[in-house]
Design a protein around this motif. Structure first.
Motif, PDB file in Angstrom:
ATOM      1  N   VAL A 177       0.863  -1.180   0.000  1.00 56.13           N
ATOM      2  CA  VAL A 177       0.000   0.000   0.000  1.00 56.13           C
ATOM      3  C   VAL A 177       0.900   1.231   0.000  1.00 56.13           C
ATOM      4  O   VAL A 177       1.765   1.378   0.872  1.00 56.13           O
ATOM      5  CB  VAL A 177      -0.931   0.019   1.221  1.00 56.13           C
ATOM      6  CG1 VAL A 177      -1.808   1.265   1.201  1.00 56.13           C
ATOM      7  CG2 VAL A 177      -1.793  -1.229   1.257  1.00 56.13           C
ATOM      8  N   GLY A 178       0.732   2.098  -0.982  1.00 54.57           N
ATOM      9  CA  GLY A 178       1.533   3.317  -1.080  1.00 54.57           C
ATOM     10  C   GLY A 178       0.875   4.456  -0.333  1.00 54.57           C
ATOM     11  O   GLY A 178      -0.302   4.785  -0.596  1.00 54.57           O
ATOM     12  N   LYS A 198       0.503  -6.584   5.017  1.00 55.42           N
ATOM     13  CA  LYS A 198       0.782  -5.955   3.735  1.00 55.42           C
ATOM     14  C   LYS A 198       1.960  -4.992   3.900  1.00 55.42           C
ATOM     15  O   LYS A 198       2.178  -4.436   4.972  1.00 55.42           O
ATOM     16  CB  LYS A 198      -0.445  -5.196   3.207  1.00 55.42           C
ATOM     17  CG  LYS A 198      -1.700  -6.066   3.081  1.00 55.42           C
ATOM     18  CD  LYS A 198      -1.463  -7.305   2.248  1.00 55.42           C
ATOM     19  CE  LYS A 198      -2.719  -8.176   2.188  1.00 55.42           C
ATOM     20  NZ  LYS A 198      -2.465  -9.492   1.552  1.00 55.42           N
ATOM     21  N   GLU A 199       2.679  -4.813   2.837  1.00 52.81           N
ATOM     22  CA  GLU A 199       3.849  -3.936   2.867  1.00 52.81           C
ATOM     23  C   GLU A 199       3.431  -2.477   2.709  1.00 52.81           C
ATOM     24  O   GLU A 199       2.420  -2.178   2.057  1.00 52.81           O
ATOM     25  CB  GLU A 199       4.817  -4.326   1.748  1.00 52.81           C
ATOM     26  CG  GLU A 199       6.113  -3.536   1.720  1.00 52.81           C
ATOM     27  CD  GLU A 199       6.980  -3.910   0.535  1.00 52.81           C
ATOM     28  OE1 GLU A 199       7.841  -3.094   0.154  1.00 52.81           O
ATOM     29  OE2 GLU A 199       6.803  -5.012  -0.022  1.00 52.81           O
ATOM     30  N   GLN A 221      10.342   0.136   3.496  1.00 56.33           N
ATOM     31  CA  GLN A 221      11.616  -0.325   2.941  1.00 56.33           C
ATOM     32  C   GLN A 221      11.761  -0.009   1.460  1.00 56.33           C
ATOM     33  O   GLN A 221      12.800  -0.272   0.864  1.00 56.33           O
ATOM     34  CB  GLN A 221      11.753  -1.835   3.154  1.00 56.33           C
ATOM     35  CG  GLN A 221      11.697  -2.256   4.613  1.00 56.33           C
ATOM     36  CD  GLN A 221      11.801  -3.759   4.755  1.00 56.33           C
ATOM     37  OE1 GLN A 221      12.833  -4.356   4.465  1.00 56.33           O
ATOM     38  NE2 GLN A 221      10.723  -4.388   5.214  1.00 56.33           N
ATOM     39  N   VAL A 222      10.674   0.537   0.879  1.00 55.84           N
ATOM     40  CA  VAL A 222      10.668   0.904  -0.536  1.00 55.84           C
ATOM     41  C   VAL A 222       9.999   2.264  -0.656  1.00 55.84           C
ATOM     42  O   VAL A 222       9.007   2.544   0.037  1.00 55.84           O
ATOM     43  CB  VAL A 222       9.912  -0.133  -1.390  1.00 55.84           C
ATOM     44  CG1 VAL A 222       9.840   0.313  -2.845  1.00 55.84           C
ATOM     45  CG2 VAL A 222      10.566  -1.506  -1.296  1.00 55.84           C
ATOM     46  N   ALA A 223      10.534   3.120  -1.518  1.00 53.77           N
ATOM     47  CA  ALA A 223       9.932   4.421  -1.807  1.00 53.77           C
ATOM     48  C   ALA A 223       9.678   4.523  -3.304  1.00 53.77           C
ATOM     49  O   ALA A 223      10.468   4.019  -4.111  1.00 53.77           O
ATOM     50  CB  ALA A 223      10.836   5.557  -1.340  1.00 53.77           C
ATOM     51  N   PRO A 328       6.907  -5.904  -3.166  1.00 54.18           N
ATOM     52  CA  PRO A 328       7.886  -5.064  -3.872  1.00 54.18           C
ATOM     53  C   PRO A 328       9.284  -5.108  -3.258  1.00 54.18           C
ATOM     54  O   PRO A 328      10.282  -5.079  -3.982  1.00 54.18           O
ATOM     55  CB  PRO A 328       7.271  -3.659  -3.777  1.00 54.18           C
ATOM     56  CG  PRO A 328       5.805  -3.909  -3.725  1.00 54.18           C
ATOM     57  CD  PRO A 328       5.644  -5.171  -2.921  1.00 54.18           C
ATOM     58  N   VAL A 329       9.379  -5.181  -1.923  1.00 59.29           N
ATOM     59  CA  VAL A 329      10.703  -5.224  -1.302  1.00 59.29           C
ATOM     60  C   VAL A 329      11.436  -6.503  -1.682  1.00 59.29           C
ATOM     61  O   VAL A 329      12.667  -6.503  -1.835  1.00 59.29           O
ATOM     62  CB  VAL A 329      10.594  -5.087   0.236  1.00 59.29           C
ATOM     63  CG1 VAL A 329       9.909  -6.305   0.855  1.00 59.29           C
ATOM     64  CG2 VAL A 329      11.969  -4.878   0.851  1.00 59.29           C
ATOM     65  N   GLU A 330      10.711  -7.615  -1.873  1.00 60.59           N
ATOM     66  CA  GLU A 330      11.349  -8.858  -2.310  1.00 60.59           C
ATOM     67  C   GLU A 330      11.827  -8.735  -3.744  1.00 60.59           C
ATOM     68  O   GLU A 330      12.910  -9.231  -4.092  1.00 60.59           O
ATOM     69  CB  GLU A 330      10.364 -10.016  -2.162  1.00 60.59           C
ATOM     70  CG  GLU A 330       9.976 -10.321  -0.733  1.00 60.59           C
ATOM     71  CD  GLU A 330       8.929 -11.420  -0.644  1.00 60.59           C
ATOM     72  OE1 GLU A 330       9.129 -12.354   0.153  1.00 60.59           O
ATOM     73  OE2 GLU A 330       7.920 -11.348  -1.375  1.00 60.59           O
TER      74      GLU A 330
END
Length: 348
Positions: A177-178, A198-199, A221-223, A328-330
């Motif tokens: 989720v962004g 959820k990430e 962990q992701v942008a 996405p981080v994976e």
């Protein structure tokens, strides 16, 4: 007697040679020793033949007709040229170079990205025409069973929507989720996403300090970068907070990624590119093909009723075709260029 005859013959030949030299060489020597103003320059410089250059409109028409000759439909767009099935960028370049209307022009078709090429028609050192060229794309490209592309999905939660967020939380597929770092619902939505396993992906906000945005989302962990960067930005300095936090960067811009990608590699920041945004049929086709070409795909989708339905259909079809669905981080850990956590203070 014979000696005298030989001498006479030699004198005759010498006289003939001297006469020829006077007749042939004297005018040339006189012209260069005593030139008439303007005559030497005029004789030395031969005017270059005039170039027969087409207008930009005619060059565009030649490109259009050449594509039709190669098999493209006649109603193609002007900004983005799509090659017909079986044609390549190289065959388009050769066909245009052989066209009589472009005989005095230089034609180049060069690769820009994984799928995009750029056509340039240059005449007398002036750019007459430039177009982006894309190869023919299959609607469902073949996926390798032994090495399938990994897809990571980011649902863009621009506004608070608790019911939609909880609905996404019930999905069995891994997804992210962004969330904007300074949104009023950022804390509550991030907690709900984490509760539902959820990430959380940080949606970078234009004009705000990057280090502060990362600090506001400590679990991300992701942008995702979806806006452009000012030309005056120092890429290395801008990326430093990502390296310090070991946060992967997904480049969602349409701009040329060369500078930012190289800077990320130098800074040790994991760098990925977005494959596409779901919502149009063309976007889905492009997303699949980019994922197959790159070996991975980061896909964004709006948190709306239509977006969720589109994503659900797309994900089920992707699973059927053989794509792997990951967080996405994976995907970043497996495919990101650069990367590696920042060294501890004082470490070698």
């Amino acid at each position: 007697m014979s000696g005298g005859r030989t001498t006479a013959i030699l004198w005759i030949l010498g006289a003939v040679a001297l006469t020829l030299a006077v007749v042939r060489v004297a005018p040339w020597a006189w012209q260069h020793l005593f030139p008439v103003p303007g005559t030497t320059e005029a004789s030395a410089s031969t005017p270059a033949p005039a170039l027969d250059l087409p207008s930009p409109e005619m060059a565009a028409e030649i490109v259009h007709r050449t594509l039709v000759t190669l098999g493209a439909p006649g109603d193609g767009g002007d900004d983005l040229l799509e090659l017909p099935r079986g044609a390549s960028a190289r065959s388009l370049q050769e066909a245009l170079r052989a066209h009589e209307g472009l005989r005095d022009c230089e034609v180049y078709v060069t690769k820009v990205d994984d799928l995009i090429w750029r056509l340039r028609v240059i005449g007398a050192q002036d750019l007459l025409l430039t177009r982006e060229v894309r190869p023919w794309l299959p609607e469902r490209p073949v996926v390798s069973g032994s090495d399938p592309p990994e897809l990571g999905f980011v649902f863009l939660l621009e506004e608070r929507d608790d019911s939609r967020l909880r609905s996404l939380g019930r999905w069995k597929s891994p997804l992210a989720v962004g969330i904007r770092p300074y949104a009023s619902h950022a804390v509550a939505s991030s907690r709900q996403a984490a509760w539902d396993s959820k990430e959380v992906v940080l949606l970078l906000t234009e004009g705000e300090d990057v280090a502060e945005q990362l600090a506001a989302a400590p679990d991300a962990q992701v942008a995702l970068l979806a806006h452009g960067l000012p030309e005056s930005v120092d890429a290395a300095a801008w990326l430093a907070p990502f390296a310090a936090r070991d946060v992967a960067l997904v480049d969602g811009r349409t701009a040329d990624p060369t500078v930012l990608r190289a800077a990320a590699a130098a800074a040790g920041v994991r760098y990925l590119r977005r494959a596409g945004h779901l919502g149009t049929e063309e976007g889905e086709v492009l997303t699949r093909n980019l994922a197959v070409r790159r070996g991975y795909g980061i896909v964004t989708v709006d948190v709306t009723a239509d977006g969720a339905a589109t994503a659900e259909t797309f994900i089920e079809a992707a699973k059927t075709d053989g794509y792997a669905i990951l967080f996405p981080v994976e995907v970043a850990r497996m495919h990101a260029a650069g990367g590696g956590s920042a060294p501890a203070p004082g470490a070698p």
